[in-house]
Design a protein around this motif. Sequence first.
Motif, PDB file in Angstrom:
ATOM      1  N   GLY A  39      24.202 -15.952  36.538  1.00  0.00           N
ATOM      2  CA  GLY A  39      23.608 -16.888  35.578  1.00  0.00           C
ATOM      3  C   GLY A  39      23.044 -16.127  34.445  1.00  0.00           C
ATOM      4  N   ILE A  40      22.326 -15.036  34.623  1.00  0.00           N
ATOM      5  CA  ILE A  40      21.920 -14.165  33.660  1.00  0.00           C
ATOM      6  C   ILE A  40      22.907 -13.628  32.765  1.00  0.00           C
ATOM      7  CG2 ILE A  40      20.893 -11.996  33.085  1.00  0.00           C
ATOM      8  CD1 ILE A  40      19.091 -12.519  35.725  1.00  0.00           C
ATOM      9  N   VAL A  41      23.964 -13.281  33.194  1.00  0.00           N
ATOM     10  CA  VAL A  41      24.970 -12.374  32.407  1.00  0.00           C
ATOM     11  C   VAL A  41      25.848 -13.557  31.676  1.00  0.00           C
ATOM     12  CG1 VAL A  41      27.036 -11.356  32.354  1.00  0.00           C
ATOM     13  CG2 VAL A  41      25.090 -10.584  33.685  1.00  0.00           C
ATOM     14  N   ALA A  42      26.145 -14.611  32.296  1.00  0.00           N
ATOM     15  CA  ALA A  42      27.068 -15.871  31.640  1.00  0.00           C
ATOM     16  C   ALA A  42      26.110 -16.405  30.503  1.00  0.00           C
ATOM     17  CB  ALA A  42      27.398 -16.786  32.727  1.00  0.00           C
ATOM     18  N   ASP A  43      24.763 -16.674  30.758  1.00  0.00           N
ATOM     19  CA  ASP A  43      24.032 -17.236  29.662  1.00  0.00           C
ATOM     20  C   ASP A  43      23.891 -16.322  28.279  1.00  0.00           C
ATOM     21  OD1 ASP A  43      23.580 -19.552  30.877  1.00  0.00           O
ATOM     22  OD2 ASP A  43      21.580 -18.880  31.620  1.00  0.00           O
ATOM     23  N   HIS A  44      23.750 -14.765  28.683  1.00  0.00           N
ATOM     24  CA  HIS A  44      23.751 -13.915  27.553  1.00  0.00           C
ATOM     25  C   HIS A  44      25.029 -13.746  26.869  1.00  0.00           C
ATOM     26  CE1 HIS A  44      23.087 -10.234  25.557  1.00  0.00           C
ATOM     27  NE2 HIS A  44      24.088  -9.691  26.025  1.00  0.00           N
ATOM     28  N   PHE A  45      26.245 -13.912  27.544  1.00  0.00           N
ATOM     29  CA  PHE A  45      27.536 -13.656  26.828  1.00  0.00           C
ATOM     30  C   PHE A  45      27.904 -15.171  26.131  1.00  0.00           C
ATOM     31  CE2 PHE A  45      29.390 -10.364  29.881  1.00  0.00           C
ATOM     32  CZ  PHE A  45      28.766  -9.434  29.054  1.00  0.00           C
ATOM     33  N   ARG A  46      27.488 -16.321  26.669  1.00  0.00           N
ATOM     34  CA  ARG A  46      27.488 -17.264  25.701  1.00  0.00           C
ATOM     35  C   ARG A  46      26.530 -17.380  24.331  1.00  0.00           C
ATOM     36  NH1 ARG A  46      25.332 -22.504  27.753  1.00  0.00           N
ATOM     37  NH2 ARG A  46      26.479 -23.628  26.061  1.00  0.00           N
ATOM     38  N   ARG A  47      25.675 -16.802  24.458  1.00  0.00           N
ATOM     39  CA  ARG A  47      24.818 -16.693  23.153  1.00  0.00           C
ATOM     40  C   ARG A  47      25.215 -15.514  22.217  1.00  0.00           C
ATOM     41  NH1 ARG A  47      18.354 -14.862  23.118  1.00  0.00           N
ATOM     42  NH2 ARG A  47      17.971 -15.461  20.844  1.00  0.00           N
ATOM     43  N   TRP A  48      25.779 -14.529  22.774  1.00  0.00           N
ATOM     44  CA  TRP A  48      26.098 -13.283  21.788  1.00  0.00           C
ATOM     45  C   TRP A  48      27.500 -12.941  21.539  1.00  0.00           C
ATOM     46  CZ3 TRP A  48      22.567 -12.627  18.556  1.00  0.00           C
ATOM     47  CH2 TRP A  48      20.972 -12.749  18.902  1.00  0.00           C
ATOM     48  N   ALA A  49      28.591 -13.420  22.613  1.00  0.00           N
ATOM     49  CA  ALA A  49      29.893 -13.036  22.607  1.00  0.00           C
ATOM     50  C   ALA A  49      30.715 -13.537  21.478  1.00  0.00           C
ATOM     51  CB  ALA A  49      30.505 -13.550  23.758  1.00  0.00           C
ATOM     52  N   PRO A  50      31.639 -12.588  21.007  1.00  0.00           N
ATOM     53  CA  PRO A  50      32.650 -13.274  20.011  1.00  0.00           C
ATOM     54  C   PRO A  50      33.000 -14.558  20.109  1.00  0.00           C
ATOM     55  CG  PRO A  50      33.059 -10.842  20.822  1.00  0.00           C
ATOM     56  CD  PRO A  50      31.911 -11.527  21.665  1.00  0.00           C
ATOM     57  N   ARG A  51      33.672 -14.932  19.086  1.00  0.00           N
ATOM     58  CA  ARG A  51      34.505 -16.123  19.277  1.00  0.00           C
ATOM     59  C   ARG A  51      35.436 -16.400  20.501  1.00  0.00           C
ATOM     60  NH1 ARG A  51      37.840 -18.128  13.966  1.00  0.00           N
ATOM     61  NH2 ARG A  51      39.061 -16.406  14.460  1.00  0.00           N
ATOM     62  N   PRO A  52      35.277 -17.463  21.198  1.00  0.00           N
ATOM     63  CA  PRO A  52      36.300 -17.441  22.602  1.00  0.00           C
ATOM     64  C   PRO A  52      37.460 -17.104  22.232  1.00  0.00           C
ATOM     65  CG  PRO A  52      34.628 -19.250  22.375  1.00  0.00           C
ATOM     66  CD  PRO A  52      34.362 -18.632  21.035  1.00  0.00           C
ATOM     67  N   GLY A  53      37.743 -16.208  23.341  1.00  0.00           N
ATOM     68  CA  GLY A  53      39.352 -15.502  23.275  1.00  0.00           C
ATOM     69  C   GLY A  53      39.987 -14.504  22.305  1.00  0.00           C
ATOM     70  N   ARG A  54      38.892 -14.004  21.623  1.00  0.00           N
ATOM     71  CA  ARG A  54      39.540 -13.022  20.672  1.00  0.00           C
ATOM     72  C   ARG A  54      39.073 -11.541  20.904  1.00  0.00           C
ATOM     73  NH1 ARG A  54      40.551 -15.297  15.802  1.00  0.00           N
ATOM     74  NH2 ARG A  54      41.546 -13.312  15.321  1.00  0.00           N
ATOM     75  N   ALA A  55      38.215 -11.445  21.711  1.00  0.00           N
ATOM     76  CA  ALA A  55      37.557 -10.068  21.921  1.00  0.00           C
ATOM     77  C   ALA A  55      38.420  -9.184  23.018  1.00  0.00           C
ATOM     78  CB  ALA A  55      36.000 -10.178  22.596  1.00  0.00           C
ATOM     79  N   GLY A  56      38.556  -8.001  22.638  1.00  0.00           N
ATOM     80  CA  GLY A  56      38.932  -6.966  23.701  1.00  0.00           C
ATOM     81  C   GLY A  56      37.853  -6.526  24.676  1.00  0.00           C
ATOM     82  N   ALA A  57      37.875  -6.848  25.878  1.00  0.00           N
ATOM     83  CA  ALA A  57      36.853  -6.686  26.871  1.00  0.00           C
ATOM     84  C   ALA A  57      37.056  -5.637  27.851  1.00  0.00           C
ATOM     85  CB  ALA A  57      36.553  -7.515  27.587  1.00  0.00           C
ATOM     86  N   ILE A  58      36.108  -4.804  28.135  1.00  0.00           N
ATOM     87  CA  ILE A  58      36.147  -3.888  29.275  1.00  0.00           C
ATOM     88  C   ILE A  58      35.191  -3.995  30.471  1.00  0.00           C
ATOM     89  CG2 ILE A  58      34.910  -2.090  27.990  1.00  0.00           C
ATOM     90  CD1 ILE A  58      36.701  -0.038  29.330  1.00  0.00           C
ATOM     91  N   ASP A  59      35.761  -3.803  31.754  1.00  0.00           N
ATOM     92  CA  ASP A  59      34.698  -3.577  32.851  1.00  0.00           C
ATOM     93  C   ASP A  59      34.862  -2.133  33.465  1.00  0.00           C
ATOM     94  OD1 ASP A  59      32.915  -4.479  35.084  1.00  0.00           O
ATOM     95  OD2 ASP A  59      34.728  -4.253  36.319  1.00  0.00           O
ATOM     96  N   VAL A  60      33.838  -1.308  33.155  1.00  0.00           N
ATOM     97  CA  VAL A  60      33.922   0.074  33.600  1.00  0.00           C
ATOM     98  C   VAL A  60      33.666   0.374  35.073  1.00  0.00           C
ATOM     99  CG1 VAL A  60      33.054   2.233  33.437  1.00  0.00           C
ATOM    100  CG2 VAL A  60      33.399   0.687  31.449  1.00  0.00           C
TER     101      VAL A  60
END
Length: 246
Positions: A39-60
């Motif tokens: 919940g914390i992370v999803a709300d954070h990304f909703r607020r600050w993430a780039p436009r939906p579907g456009r970003a290059g993402a990494i999970d390390v």
Amino acid sequence: MSPEQGLSNSDVPWDSFDSDAYFESNYRWLLREDAEIIGIVADHFRRWAPRPGRAGAIDVGTGTNLYPALTMLPFAERVTLFERSLSNRAWLTNQLREPAESWEPFWAEMRGRPEYDRIAGPLDRLASCSQVVKGNLFDLAPRGYDIGTMFFVAEGITTRTEEFERAVRVFMASLTAGAPFAAAFMRDSWGYEVGCQRFPACPINEDDVQRCLAEVARIDAITVVDSRGLREGYSGMIVATGLVAG
């Protein structure tokens, strides 16, 4: 002196990590602690993430945990699952092909937010846009991704404070200026067992996380999630969210 004291990341036999055992112990069922973090992370990304579907993402250091990647899914054109361990890479490849049903409750924690509700088949979408990539965290190239996650990695690959701090800095440097990030850590961990093997940890707390991020990020929040009683050897989970400093 604990068996893992003095171990660095390069001392650990990561290729023989028991992926199935780790998944069964940690992600076969959705834990309350992980639901809170989602919940914390999803709300954070909703607020600050780039436009939906456009970003290059990494999970390390993905390991056997798909939910950090799933939190980035609405915003990512492509997702890199960056993993050192041979056994974990094989597990991830198989899991993307035939995902466990247990990921559905994790995704359900993200629902109720428009960006996530637009995705009808999240596991199919993740399989189609993600790539499992072999790599050592410390070799990450700078400024390559627009959004990123690193869960239970920096403090769980070494007993050495300086190596923990370097892991955090390298992760942050792999993201572009202004990129939203989420990082999670085990609090006061003295190591952990997977199958028949013991793995190292660096005992850190929220002050250590704050100090590591202060010079490289605009911190949104650092939250301690109470997970005492889940297993012995640590005192909670820490989740940090923010934006990479410009």
